[in-house]
Write a protein that holds these residues in place. Structure first.
Motif, PDB file in Angstrom:
ATOM      1  N   MET A 235       0.817  -1.198  -0.042  1.00 40.69           N
ATOM      2  CA  MET A 235      -0.005   0.173  -0.077  1.00 40.69           C
ATOM      3  C   MET A 235       0.807   1.204   0.149  1.00 40.69           C
ATOM      4  N   GLN A 236       1.967   1.241  -0.133  1.00 36.64           N
ATOM      5  CA  GLN A 236       3.034   2.357  -0.189  1.00 36.64           C
ATOM      6  C   GLN A 236       2.569   2.785  -1.426  1.00 36.64           C
ATOM      7  N   ASN A 237       3.071   4.078  -1.743  1.00 35.19           N
ATOM      8  CA  ASN A 237       2.615   5.101  -2.950  1.00 35.19           C
ATOM      9  C   ASN A 237       3.952   4.839  -3.699  1.00 35.19           C
ATOM     10  N   VAL A 238       3.861   4.536  -5.032  1.00 31.19           N
ATOM     11  CA  VAL A 238       5.042   5.019  -6.025  1.00 31.19           C
ATOM     12  C   VAL A 238       4.283   6.201  -6.841  1.00 31.19           C
ATOM     13  N   GLY A 239       4.810   7.239  -6.726  1.00 28.27           N
ATOM     14  CA  GLY A 239       4.123   8.324  -7.247  1.00 28.27           C
ATOM     15  C   GLY A 239       2.819   8.531  -6.242  1.00 28.27           C
ATOM     16  N   ASP A 240       1.641   8.713  -7.247  1.00 25.93           N
ATOM     17  CA  ASP A 240       0.248   8.574  -6.527  1.00 25.93           C
ATOM     18  C   ASP A 240      -0.192   7.237  -6.470  1.00 25.93           C
ATOM     19  N   THR A 241       0.268   6.315  -6.651  1.00 28.61           N
ATOM     20  CA  THR A 241      -0.489   4.834  -6.852  1.00 28.61           C
ATOM     21  C   THR A 241       0.139   4.062  -5.926  1.00 28.61           C
ATOM     22  N   PRO A 242      -0.656   3.288  -5.088  1.00 28.59           N
ATOM     23  CA  PRO A 242       0.001   2.041  -4.338  1.00 28.59           C
ATOM     24  C   PRO A 242       0.516   1.066  -5.009  1.00 28.59           C
ATOM     25  N   LEU A 243       1.789   0.444  -4.591  1.00 29.45           N
ATOM     26  CA  LEU A 243       2.405  -0.429  -5.434  1.00 29.45           C
ATOM     27  C   LEU A 243       1.562  -1.657  -5.911  1.00 29.45           C
ATOM     28  N   LEU A 244       0.661  -2.074  -5.196  1.00 29.77           N
ATOM     29  CA  LEU A 244      -0.004  -3.225  -5.695  1.00 29.77           C
ATOM     30  C   LEU A 244      -0.984  -2.931  -6.578  1.00 29.77           C
ATOM     31  N   ARG A 245      -1.567  -1.461  -6.708  1.00 34.88           N
ATOM     32  CA  ARG A 245      -2.256  -1.285  -7.863  1.00 34.88           C
ATOM     33  C   ARG A 245      -1.379  -1.192  -8.973  1.00 34.88           C
ATOM     34  N   ARG A 246      -0.277  -0.536  -8.934  1.00 34.74           N
ATOM     35  CA  ARG A 246       0.715  -0.421  -9.832  1.00 34.74           C
ATOM     36  C   ARG A 246       1.148  -1.728 -10.505  1.00 34.74           C
ATOM     37  N   SER A 247       1.375  -2.526  -9.774  1.00 32.84           N
ATOM     38  CA  SER A 247       1.716  -3.966 -10.182  1.00 32.84           C
ATOM     39  C   SER A 247       0.960  -4.528 -11.048  1.00 32.84           C
ATOM     40  N   ALA A 248      -0.520  -4.626 -10.501  1.00 35.76           N
ATOM     41  CA  ALA A 248      -1.563  -5.303 -10.907  1.00 35.76           C
ATOM     42  C   ALA A 248      -1.905  -4.419 -12.485  1.00 35.76           C
ATOM     43  N   MET A 249      -1.755  -3.131 -12.807  1.00 37.19           N
ATOM     44  CA  MET A 249      -1.868  -2.418 -13.829  1.00 37.19           C
ATOM     45  C   MET A 249      -1.014  -2.675 -14.604  1.00 37.19           C
ATOM     46  N   THR A 250       0.332  -2.920 -14.541  1.00 38.30           N
ATOM     47  CA  THR A 250       1.576  -3.523 -15.090  1.00 38.30           C
ATOM     48  C   THR A 250       1.218  -4.717 -15.856  1.00 38.30           C
ATOM     49  N   ALA A 251       0.780  -5.851 -14.929  1.00 34.63           N
ATOM     50  CA  ALA A 251       0.277  -7.251 -15.289  1.00 34.63           C
ATOM     51  C   ALA A 251      -0.737  -7.272 -16.182  1.00 34.63           C
ATOM     52  N   ARG A 252      -1.695  -6.405 -16.132  1.00 37.30           N
ATOM     53  CA  ARG A 252      -3.118  -6.407 -16.881  1.00 37.30           C
ATOM     54  C   ARG A 252      -2.660  -5.905 -18.427  1.00 37.30           C
ATOM     55  N   GLN A 253      -1.374  -5.331 -18.525  1.00 41.68           N
ATOM     56  CA  GLN A 253      -1.140  -4.732 -19.865  1.00 41.68           C
ATOM     57  C   GLN A 253      -0.460  -6.273 -20.698  1.00 41.68           C
ATOM     58  N   VAL A 254      -0.423  -7.309 -20.052  1.00 39.44           N
ATOM     59  CA  VAL A 254       0.343  -8.325 -20.622  1.00 39.44           C
ATOM     60  C   VAL A 254      -0.627  -9.644 -20.804  1.00 39.44           C
ATOM     61  N   GLY A 255      -1.591  -9.831 -19.984  1.00 40.00           N
ATOM     62  CA  GLY A 255      -2.630 -11.044 -19.938  1.00 40.00           C
ATOM     63  C   GLY A 255      -3.624 -10.861 -18.736  1.00 40.00           C
ATOM     64  N   PRO A 256      -4.494 -11.781 -18.723  1.00 36.59           N
ATOM     65  CA  PRO A 256      -5.624 -11.673 -17.718  1.00 36.59           C
ATOM     66  C   PRO A 256      -4.762 -11.982 -16.151  1.00 36.59           C
ATOM     67  N   VAL A 257      -5.343 -11.424 -15.259  1.00 35.34           N
ATOM     68  CA  VAL A 257      -4.692 -11.178 -13.742  1.00 35.34           C
ATOM     69  C   VAL A 257      -5.533 -11.869 -12.830  1.00 35.34           C
ATOM     70  N   ILE A 258      -4.768 -12.835 -12.075  1.00 40.36           N
ATOM     71  CA  ILE A 258      -5.532 -13.417 -10.959  1.00 40.36           C
ATOM     72  C   ILE A 258      -4.727 -12.985  -9.635  1.00 40.36           C
ATOM     73  N   VAL A 259      -5.311 -12.062  -8.502  1.00 43.91           N
ATOM     74  CA  VAL A 259      -4.651 -11.717  -7.724  1.00 43.91           C
ATOM     75  C   VAL A 259      -5.093 -12.404  -6.329  1.00 43.91           C
ATOM     76  N   ALA A 260      -3.961 -13.109  -5.666  1.00 42.17           N
ATOM     77  CA  ALA A 260      -4.144 -13.712  -4.379  1.00 42.17           C
ATOM     78  C   ALA A 260      -4.139 -12.567  -3.382  1.00 42.17           C
ATOM     79  N   LEU A 261      -5.335 -12.549  -2.482  1.00 46.24           N
ATOM     80  CA  LEU A 261      -5.308 -11.453  -1.543  1.00 46.24           C
ATOM     81  C   LEU A 261      -5.554 -11.838  -0.048  1.00 46.24           C
ATOM     82  N   PRO A 262      -5.309 -11.217   1.113  1.00 41.13           N
ATOM     83  CA  PRO A 262      -5.459 -11.763   2.374  1.00 41.13           C
ATOM     84  C   PRO A 262      -6.905 -11.656   2.481  1.00 41.13           C
ATOM     85  N   PRO A 263      -7.580 -12.549   3.692  1.00 43.59           N
ATOM     86  CA  PRO A 263      -9.055 -12.467   4.001  1.00 43.59           C
ATOM     87  C   PRO A 263      -9.500 -11.071   4.121  1.00 43.59           C
TER      88      PRO A 263
END
Length: 199
Positions: free
Chosen positions: A24-52
């Protein structure tokens, strides 16, 4: 866009961050998790494993076209996340990419080059990101023939046991700089990375 689904592992506890959530740390104004998901989504379908649930990481992914998977036994470690996410792989998937969510320098170009390496080295079963001098890192793509072994894993070692068992079938794919290795696990890691990138 690739037909190889990407499993984004994001159910860990950030235990080395001393009370804050690294994803949840920001990279610029975007949380790292969101940034990582957005990067992956440019390449293929993304399944995200998350805590309860409830957990703020879900809100960080609002509005993105992702498959979000709650991992009830996330405290077990990385392999609980891997098992849970794999139940959502499409039946037609011929391979799957496993991507850590705390690799801030990974780019869509890196991920696309990983996907290309599957076609370029078709006799391999595992395609792994590495440094130019051959130090293995992430992401890692697994052929469908290994899915059953991955689903049997337990604990927090990740898929290393599967990689070791098939070491003769691993292709190390060089990525630029330290993109395949650099993760941010501690406040000190974050401070060093931000200073380097003037963030």
């Amino acid at each position: 866009m690739s037909l190889i689904p990407i499993i984004l592992l994001a159910a860990g506890q950030s235990s080395r961050m001393r009370g804050t959530d690294k994803l949840m740390q920001n990279v610029g104004d975007t949380p790292l998790l969101r940034r990582s998901a957005m990067t992956a989504r440019q390449v293929g379908p993304v399944i995200v494993a998350l805590p309860p649930l409830p957990h703020p990481r879900y809100q960080a992914l609002d509005g993105l076209d992702l498959t979000l998977v709650e991992i009830p036994d996330a405290a077990e470690g990385m392999n609980a996340s891997l098992r849970g996410a794999m139940t959502h792989l499409p039946a037609e998937a011929t391979a799957a990419m496993v991507l850590l969510s705390d690799l801030p320098d990974i780019t869509a170009e890196d991920l696309n080059s990983m996907v290309s390496s599957v076609t370029e080295h078709p006799k391999k079963l595992i395609w792994r990101g590495a440094t130019k001098d051959g130090k293995p890192g992430h992401p890692v793509i697994f052929d469908k023939s290994l899915f059953a072994e991955l689903r049997r894993l337990t604990g927090d070692e990740g898929a290393q046991t599967v990689v070791r068992a098939h070491s003769d079938k691993v292709h190390l794919h060089p990525l630029p700089n330290r993109n395949a290795l650099l993760d941010l696990d501690t406040p000190e890691d974050w401070a060093t990375w931000r200073a380097r990138h003037s963030l």
